[in-house]
Design a protein around this motif. Structure first.
Motif, PDB file in Angstrom:
ATOM      1  N   LEU A  54       4.884  11.867  -8.407  1.00  0.00           N
ATOM      2  CA  LEU A  54       5.773  10.942  -7.709  1.00  0.00           C
ATOM      3  C   LEU A  54       5.067   9.624  -7.423  1.00  0.00           C
ATOM      4  CD1 LEU A  54       8.457  10.343  -6.344  1.00  0.00           C
ATOM      5  CD2 LEU A  54       7.629  11.492  -4.285  1.00  0.00           C
ATOM      6  N   ARG A  55       3.775   9.716  -7.097  1.00  0.00           N
ATOM      7  CA  ARG A  55       3.007   8.494  -6.830  1.00  0.00           C
ATOM      8  C   ARG A  55       2.954   7.608  -8.083  1.00  0.00           C
ATOM      9  NH1 ARG A  55      -1.287  10.808  -5.236  1.00  0.00           N
ATOM     10  NH2 ARG A  55      -2.630  10.562  -7.064  1.00  0.00           N
ATOM     11  N   PHE A  56       2.681   8.209  -9.213  1.00  0.00           N
ATOM     12  CA  PHE A  56       2.589   7.448 -10.459  1.00  0.00           C
ATOM     13  C   PHE A  56       3.939   6.821 -10.812  1.00  0.00           C
ATOM     14  CE2 PHE A  56       2.944   7.262 -15.113  1.00  0.00           C
ATOM     15  CZ  PHE A  56       1.865   6.432 -15.409  1.00  0.00           C
ATOM     16  N   LEU A  60       0.872  -1.173   0.000  1.00  0.00           N
ATOM     17  CA  LEU A  60       0.000   0.000   0.000  1.00  0.00           C
ATOM     18  C   LEU A  60       0.910   1.225   0.000  1.00  0.00           C
ATOM     19  CD1 LEU A  60      -2.843  -0.866   2.570  1.00  0.00           C
ATOM     20  CD2 LEU A  60      -2.676  -1.400   0.142  1.00  0.00           C
ATOM     21  N   PHE A  61       0.844   2.016  -1.079  1.00  0.00           N
ATOM     22  CA  PHE A  61       1.737   3.164  -1.238  1.00  0.00           C
ATOM     23  C   PHE A  61       0.921   4.440  -1.082  1.00  0.00           C
ATOM     24  CE2 PHE A  61       4.018   6.238  -4.056  1.00  0.00           C
ATOM     25  CZ  PHE A  61       5.132   6.384  -3.245  1.00  0.00           C
ATOM     26  N   VAL A  62       1.320   5.305  -0.130  1.00  0.00           N
ATOM     27  CA  VAL A  62       0.575   6.524   0.171  1.00  0.00           C
ATOM     28  C   VAL A  62       1.464   7.722  -0.134  1.00  0.00           C
ATOM     29  CG1 VAL A  62      -0.820   7.723   1.888  1.00  0.00           C
ATOM     30  CG2 VAL A  62      -0.521   5.239   2.055  1.00  0.00           C
ATOM     31  N   GLU A  63       1.050   8.558  -1.087  1.00  0.00           N
ATOM     32  CA  GLU A  63       1.838   9.721  -1.514  1.00  0.00           C
ATOM     33  C   GLU A  63       0.875  10.740  -2.108  1.00  0.00           C
ATOM     34  OE1 GLU A  63       3.987  12.495  -2.133  1.00  0.00           O
ATOM     35  OE2 GLU A  63       5.354  10.844  -1.644  1.00  0.00           O
ATOM     36  N   PHE A  97      -2.500   5.329  -3.008  1.00  0.00           N
ATOM     37  CA  PHE A  97      -3.497   6.200  -2.403  1.00  0.00           C
ATOM     38  C   PHE A  97      -2.909   7.593  -2.264  1.00  0.00           C
ATOM     39  CE2 PHE A  97      -4.093   1.909  -0.901  1.00  0.00           C
ATOM     40  CZ  PHE A  97      -5.458   1.692  -1.098  1.00  0.00           C
ATOM     41  N   ALA A  98      -3.786   8.597  -2.445  1.00  0.00           N
ATOM     42  CA  ALA A  98      -3.346   9.989  -2.339  1.00  0.00           C
ATOM     43  C   ALA A  98      -3.341  10.470  -0.900  1.00  0.00           C
ATOM     44  CB  ALA A  98      -4.240  10.888  -3.189  1.00  0.00           C
ATOM     45  N   GLY A  99      -3.986   9.739   0.007  1.00  0.00           N
ATOM     46  CA  GLY A  99      -4.040  10.156   1.399  1.00  0.00           C
ATOM     47  C   GLY A  99      -4.147   8.986   2.346  1.00  0.00           C
ATOM     48  N   VAL A 124       2.945  -4.657   3.100  1.00  0.00           N
ATOM     49  CA  VAL A 124       3.686  -3.597   3.774  1.00  0.00           C
ATOM     50  C   VAL A 124       3.113  -2.250   3.333  1.00  0.00           C
ATOM     51  CG1 VAL A 124       5.439  -3.633   1.949  1.00  0.00           C
ATOM     52  CG2 VAL A 124       5.995  -2.616   4.143  1.00  0.00           C
ATOM     53  N   ILE A 125       3.208  -1.241   4.191  1.00  0.00           N
ATOM     54  CA  ILE A 125       2.766   0.115   3.859  1.00  0.00           C
ATOM     55  C   ILE A 125       3.986   1.001   3.661  1.00  0.00           C
ATOM     56  CG2 ILE A 125       1.540   2.152   4.721  1.00  0.00           C
ATOM     57  CD1 ILE A 125      -0.279   0.265   6.287  1.00  0.00           C
ATOM     58  N   VAL A 126       3.987   1.738   2.551  1.00  0.00           N
ATOM     59  CA  VAL A 126       5.022   2.744   2.300  1.00  0.00           C
ATOM     60  C   VAL A 126       4.313   4.088   2.217  1.00  0.00           C
ATOM     61  CG1 VAL A 126       6.830   3.551   0.752  1.00  0.00           C
ATOM     62  CG2 VAL A 126       6.439   1.092   1.020  1.00  0.00           C
ATOM     63  N   SER A 127       4.740   5.054   3.037  1.00  0.00           N
ATOM     64  CA  SER A 127       4.015   6.323   3.087  1.00  0.00           C
ATOM     65  C   SER A 127       4.952   7.511   3.178  1.00  0.00           C
ATOM     66  CB  SER A 127       3.068   6.334   4.297  1.00  0.00           C
ATOM     67  OG  SER A 127       2.443   7.601   4.439  1.00  0.00           O
TER      68      SER A 127
END
Length: 442
Positions: free
Chosen positions: A15-17, A7-10, A33-35, A50-53
């Motif tokens: 940068l997210r793309f 799960l990538f939060v940015e 996710f944007a938020g 794993v979560i990357v934020s």
């Protein structure tokens, strides 16, 4: 690794793309996710990834997200990302339970490597939970633990034979649990309230073995004037376990045959035999039929013992049972040794699955106890202390800044946002040579 997800939060769309593309090219399954609110809403129970934020985000920032995730599942790895040189924030994040901390701009391979470590840790946590749930859910009511087809059949056969009140021959290699199977036959049957007498046939000598097994009358043997009740009479009404029956001498085999056939025993020196009501369970480490055929064991005694037979498979044939067994033995070891919770590590898991286990279940149990005993002496990588993690982070940030500035200390100081004196101190402390990066840049 591709079966688990990230799960990538940015909040930065570009940068997210770009990061999602890079991670997918590395073989990872990514949900972006944007938020933090949307990420938390999509977080499943027992998430295996794993979560990357990012840290600096509107409404709920990365540190707040970390706190909320740890409130839901303290073992879920969270990797946080922020701008250059924010060492105090990194220290706070690591202290609060972040798995890792990366600075922007980060190399994709650094992020992939951190995610790989986090996914490996998460897989171990999930497996530990699954094993504990299996042990607690009643899937292992029997002490003969295992989910393999062979063990399911064995437990079913024991339950059926327990009430049949027949003599049983239990065969299997050393350490497979033959005595435990014999004890279950007794405990699950109608004789459970009566004696269970175990005789280790390897200890029965040629001279004294008959007295141990069959007893003797007063004044009938040397060195004592007292009578003695043998194991056969002591087990009357219950179960007689003859462990390692293939080690009995020919003379004792002949006497035992009469006891089993007639259900009576005549102690040494006694004038007459006395009736006994017993069930005989014998164990053999080798193929008793082959031993009888080769003349190493009485054929008539073999056929009398082997009315019904049980075979316990060696542990090398029970690959899918090993981790469940190991988890059960780890729990036993923790209780017996009064140790805290012990999470099964990757090195232990690899050994359990790769080792041949010639000593079978007994050897596996000994290994589990050794692991729990050694846990306090070997903290390992997973228990790295905070100063070590901060030093590792600072080293990585300084190296990234020197690489970006081609070894120019002035530019590196600007990127890091720290005094030049502080940078030189840390260069010396961590053994980093700026000249090496100047050579790379030329």
């Amino acid at each position: 690794m591709s079966e688990q997800s990230v799960l990538f939060v940015e909040d930065d769309e570009a940068l997210r793309f770009a990061t999602v593309q890079a991670l997918e090219l590395a073989g990872l399954s990514v949900r972006a996710f944007a938020g933090a609110e949307a990420a938390l809403a999509a977080l499943p129970t027992d998430f295996d990834g794993v979560i990357v934020s990012d840290i600096r985000m509107p409404r709920i920032d990365g540190l707040q997200l970390l706190a909320r995730v740890r409130a839901l599942d303290k073992d879920l790895p969270v990797i946080l990302v922020t701008g250059h040189g924010d060492v105090p924030m990194a220290v706070a994040a690591l202290r609060d339970g972040a798995f890792d901390f990366l600075t922007k701009p980060f190399a994709t391979d650094h992020l992939v490597a951190a995610i790989a470590r986090a996914l490996e840790r998460r897989a171990l946590v999930i497996e530990n939970r699954r094993l504990r749930a299996a042990l607690a859910a009643g899937e292992t009511d029997s002490p003969l633990i295992g989910e393999s087809a062979a063990m399911v059949r064995l437990r079913g056969a024991i339950e059926r034979l327990a009430t049949a009140d027949l003599d049983v021959l239990v065969e299997g290699e050393t350490g497979t649990g033959k005595e435990l199977a014999a004890l279950l036959l007794h405990r699950l049957g109608p004789r459970r309230a009566r004696p269970f007498v175990a005789v280790d046939c390897t200890t029965l000598s040629e001279d004294g073995g008959a007295a141990d097994l069959f007893g003797h009358a007063a004044d009938s043997v040397a060195h004592t004037r007292l009578s003695r009740v043998g194991a056969v009479v002591a087990s009357s009404g219950g179960t007689l376990l003859l462990d390692a029956v293939d080690d009995l001498s020919p003379a004792i085999q002949a006497a035992l045959l009469r006891v089993i056939e007639e259900r009576e025993v005549q102690p040494i020196g006694a004038e007459r035999a006395e009736a006994v009501n017993l069930r005989v369970v014998a164990t053999s480490r080798g193929d008793l039929a082959a031993a009888a055929a080769a003349g190493r064991f009485r054929g008539d005694l073999y056929h009398r013992l082997a009315i019904t037979r049980l075979h316990l498979p060696p542990l090398r044939e029970r690959e899918h049972d090993r981790m469940l067994l190991f988890a059960a033995f780890v729990d036993q070891a923790r209780e017996a040794l009064a140790r805290p919770d012990h999470a099964i590590g990757e090195a232990e898991r690899h050994h359990v699955l790769a080792h041949g286990w010639p000593g079978n279940v007994r050897e596996l149990r000994n290994y589990a106890f050794a692991c729990v005993l050694a846990a306090d002496d070997a903290p390992g990588e997973d228990r790295q202390d905070l100063p070590s993690r901060v030093a590792e982070f600072e080293t990585r940030v300084i190296v990234d800044a020197l690489r970006a500035s081609a070894g120019n200390v002035v530019k590196a100081v600007e990127l890091l946002g720290i005094p030049r004196k502080t940078l030189y101190y840390k260069l010396g402390r961590y053994g980093i040579d700026p000249d090496a990066f100047r050579r790379q840049g030329t």
